[in-house]
Design a protein around this motif. Structure first.
Motif, PDB file in Angstrom:
ATOM      1  N   ALA A  83      33.676 -11.566 -26.923  1.00 50.72           N
ATOM      2  CA  ALA A  83      33.961 -10.140 -27.081  1.00 50.72           C
ATOM      3  C   ALA A  83      32.673  -9.330 -27.068  1.00 50.72           C
ATOM      4  O   ALA A  83      32.604  -8.252 -26.474  1.00 50.72           O
ATOM      5  N   CYS A  84      31.649  -9.879 -27.699  1.00 48.21           N
ATOM      6  CA  CYS A  84      30.342  -9.225 -27.703  1.00 48.21           C
ATOM      7  C   CYS A  84      29.793  -9.137 -26.275  1.00 48.21           C
ATOM      8  O   CYS A  84      29.274  -8.109 -25.861  1.00 48.21           O
ATOM      9  N   ALA A  85      29.920 -10.219 -25.512  1.00 47.07           N
ATOM     10  CA  ALA A  85      29.424 -10.243 -24.129  1.00 47.07           C
ATOM     11  C   ALA A  85      30.168  -9.227 -23.258  1.00 47.07           C
ATOM     12  O   ALA A  85      29.562  -8.584 -22.392  1.00 47.07           O
ATOM     13  N   LEU A  86      31.468  -9.070 -23.493  1.00 48.92           N
ATOM     14  CA  LEU A  86      32.232  -8.060 -22.746  1.00 48.92           C
ATOM     15  C   LEU A  86      31.691  -6.660 -23.016  1.00 48.92           C
ATOM     16  O   LEU A  86      31.601  -5.825 -22.123  1.00 48.92           O
ATOM     17  N   ASP A 108      27.701  -9.145 -13.799  1.00 49.55           N
ATOM     18  CA  ASP A 108      27.244  -8.802 -15.155  1.00 49.55           C
ATOM     19  C   ASP A 108      27.969  -9.583 -16.240  1.00 49.55           C
ATOM     20  O   ASP A 108      27.348 -10.073 -17.174  1.00 49.55           O
ATOM     21  N   ILE A 109      29.278  -9.703 -16.122  1.00 49.73           N
ATOM     22  CA  ILE A 109      30.026 -10.404 -17.156  1.00 49.73           C
ATOM     23  C   ILE A 109      29.625 -11.881 -17.210  1.00 49.73           C
ATOM     24  O   ILE A 109      29.483 -12.450 -18.286  1.00 49.73           O
ATOM     25  N   CYS A 110      29.388 -12.493 -16.066  1.00 47.13           N
ATOM     26  CA  CYS A 110      28.978 -13.904 -16.037  1.00 47.13           C
ATOM     27  C   CYS A 110      27.591 -14.077 -16.645  1.00 47.13           C
ATOM     28  O   CYS A 110      27.351 -15.012 -17.406  1.00 47.13           O
ATOM     29  N   TYR A 117      21.232 -13.981 -24.213  1.00 46.33           N
ATOM     30  CA  TYR A 117      19.877 -13.728 -24.720  1.00 46.33           C
ATOM     31  C   TYR A 117      18.919 -13.383 -23.584  1.00 46.33           C
ATOM     32  O   TYR A 117      18.143 -12.424 -23.683  1.00 46.33           O
ATOM     33  N   CYS A 118      18.974 -14.161 -22.513  1.00 45.84           N
ATOM     34  CA  CYS A 118      18.091 -13.904 -21.366  1.00 45.84           C
ATOM     35  C   CYS A 118      18.414 -12.561 -20.714  1.00 45.84           C
ATOM     36  O   CYS A 118      17.513 -11.829 -20.308  1.00 45.84           O
ATOM     37  N   ALA A 119      19.705 -12.233 -20.614  1.00 52.02           N
ATOM     38  CA  ALA A 119      20.111 -10.965 -20.014  1.00 52.02           C
ATOM     39  C   ALA A 119      19.591  -9.780 -20.822  1.00 52.02           C
ATOM     40  O   ALA A 119      19.056  -8.819 -20.262  1.00 52.02           O
ATOM     41  N   LEU A 120      19.731  -9.848 -22.141  1.00 52.17           N
ATOM     42  CA  LEU A 120      19.248  -8.754 -22.986  1.00 52.17           C
ATOM     43  C   LEU A 120      17.735  -8.612 -22.883  1.00 52.17           C
ATOM     44  O   LEU A 120      17.219  -7.493 -22.812  1.00 52.17           O
ATOM     45  N   CYS A 121      17.027  -9.733 -22.858  1.00 53.59           N
ATOM     46  CA  CYS A 121      15.567  -9.681 -22.723  1.00 53.59           C
ATOM     47  C   CYS A 121      15.172  -9.062 -21.388  1.00 53.59           C
ATOM     48  O   CYS A 121      14.250  -8.248 -21.313  1.00 53.59           O
TER      49      CYS A 121
END
Length: 138
Positions: A83-86, A108-110, A117-121
């Motif tokens: 849910a957080c990732a969505l 993006d969802i994948c 973590y890597c996506a946010l960084c």
């Protein structure tokens, strides 16, 4: 509302710089954490804080860092990381749209479901490399 009276949405603006990455290209790869160890450390221990900082800039103050962080935290702990990732992937989509960035390394969802973590960084670094200050909210 902008000065000429129309109700158009503005976009995050960074100071003009010759070293700013070109539109349409990510400035770093998804696994470029060694370029900004401090933000990677913060993201490792509390990804919701990094997300809140990103969201405040991407939404141009429409959501506060605190509120975005709280929303992310509640979603993750009440409904699970999915849910957080969505929720967080919607801000990756907004960031990509603003800078015409390609959907790399995938949708993006994948990216957020598999490598949150890597996506946010990467998103945090992208804002910093484009002259914005995610930590300060500007």
């Amino acid at each position: 509302m902008n000065p000429n009276g129309s109700n158009t949405e503005s976009t995050p603006q960074a100071p003009a710089s010759d070293t700013s990455p070109p539109e349409g290209q990510w400035s770093t790869g998804i696994c470029g954490c060694f370029e900004d160890v401090t933000s990677c450390f913060v993201t490792c221990w509390c990804p919701c804080i990094t997300f809140g900082r990103i969201a405040e800039i991407v939404d141009q103050g429409g959501i506060s860092c605190f509120r975005a962080t709280r929303n992310c935290y509640c979603l993750a702990h009440l409904l699970g990381i999915g849910a957080c990732a969505l929720y967080t992937c919607t801000y990756r989509s907004k960031l990509r749209a603003h800078y015409s960035l390609p959907p790399k390394p995938g949708p993006d969802i994948c990216v957020h479901c598999c490598c949150l973590y890597c996506a946010l960084c990467q998103e945090y670094r992208e804002l910093k490399n484009r002259g914005l200050d995610p930590e300060g909210g500007t």
